[in-house]
Motif scaffolding. Structure first.
Motif, PDB file in Angstrom:
ATOM      1  N   GLY A  33      37.232  49.114  40.758  1.00 40.65           N
ATOM      2  CA  GLY A  33      37.592  47.777  40.311  1.00 40.65           C
ATOM      3  C   GLY A  33      39.067  47.598  40.025  1.00 40.65           C
ATOM      4  N   PHE A  63      42.542  46.751  40.870  1.00 42.96           N
ATOM      5  CA  PHE A  63      43.138  45.971  41.962  1.00 42.96           C
ATOM      6  C   PHE A  63      44.236  46.746  42.681  1.00 42.96           C
ATOM      7  N   ILE A 121      37.179  42.782  46.224  1.00 44.47           N
ATOM      8  CA  ILE A 121      36.821  42.848  44.802  1.00 44.47           C
ATOM      9  C   ILE A 121      35.967  41.651  44.397  1.00 44.47           C
TER      10      ILE A 121
END
Length: 226
Positions: free
Chosen positions: A92, A94, A202
């Motif tokens: 998760g 970025f 994502i």
């Protein structure tokens, strides 16, 4: 020098020449595409006479197939390394996902002619088509395995394989389409492409997870237990 030593040296020399032929084919495929590959060109780039080509390969297609396998393995390894890193560091994050997309795009852009080859021929019922299809499948399987590991806590039917495989298809198609866009639009900002791939991945993962965890989307696994 004994006959055995001479035979061993001959085999080593033959293998080295074969590897040069494959590497020459890899470089031509990567830079110029399938249309530029010929026995004369490959032999010349490998430093042998054209007639010597057939001492190592029965046909030009056999050499192209082996070269495609080399390129495909390189791409597969890049994706595998990136996914392993994400599993270790956090899917998760970025910036981590963005960094991996940059790496993968680097590799695919360096092999953009191969990507074009893959998209054009992987459905054809030929040795090259079968090889390209196997390469695409291996990348899909790698992504599917990665996504199944993320879905495991949900305890959904079949371990989430159908859903993971579908998501893997979406990701593979996004990557290949992105490389095509970068070739068709030379002015396209590569960093923007990596950024948008990260945003989409994502966002898609988060929304898919939310959908899967909503009550009623999956049958109760304990319902039929006596």
């Amino acid at each position: 020098m004994s006959v055995r030593v001479k035979a061993q040296r001959k085999r080593r020399d033959g293998q080295a020449t074969r590897e040069r032929l494959v590497q020459a084919t890899v470089e031509i495929l990567s830079r110029e595409g399938l249309g530029a590959v010929s026995t004369a060109r490959v032999a010349r780039d490998a430093g042998i006479v054209q007639s010597g080509f057939y001492a190592h390969f029965a046909s030009l297609e056999d050499c192209v197939v082996e070269a495609a396998q080399h390129i495909g393995q390189r791409i597969h390894d890049t994706i595998r390394e990136g996914l392993a890193h994400l599993r270790e560091q956090g899917v998760g994050d970025f910036e981590l996902v963005l960094a991996q997309y940059r790496r993968i795009l680097d590799q695919l852009e360096a092999q953009w002619q191969f990507v074009e080859l893959l998209l054009r021929y992987f459905r054809e019922p030929t040795p090259l088509g079968h090889t390209l299809a196997a390469i695409q499948q291996s990348i899909r399987d790698e992504l599917t395995h990665h996504l199944m590991a993320l879905l495991k806590p949900l305890d959904i039917p079949d371990g989430g394989r159908p859903e993971a495989a579908y998501l893997a298809d979406l990701m593979v198609n996004m990557l290949l389409s992105s490389v095509q866009s970068l070739r068709w639009e030379p002015a396209l900002n590569r960093e923007l492409v990596a950024y948008l791939l990260t945003v989409e991945t994502i966002s898609m993962a988060a929304r898919t997870y939310d959908w899967m965890t909503e009550k009623g989307h999956w049958p109760d696994p304990t319902r039929d237990r006596g």
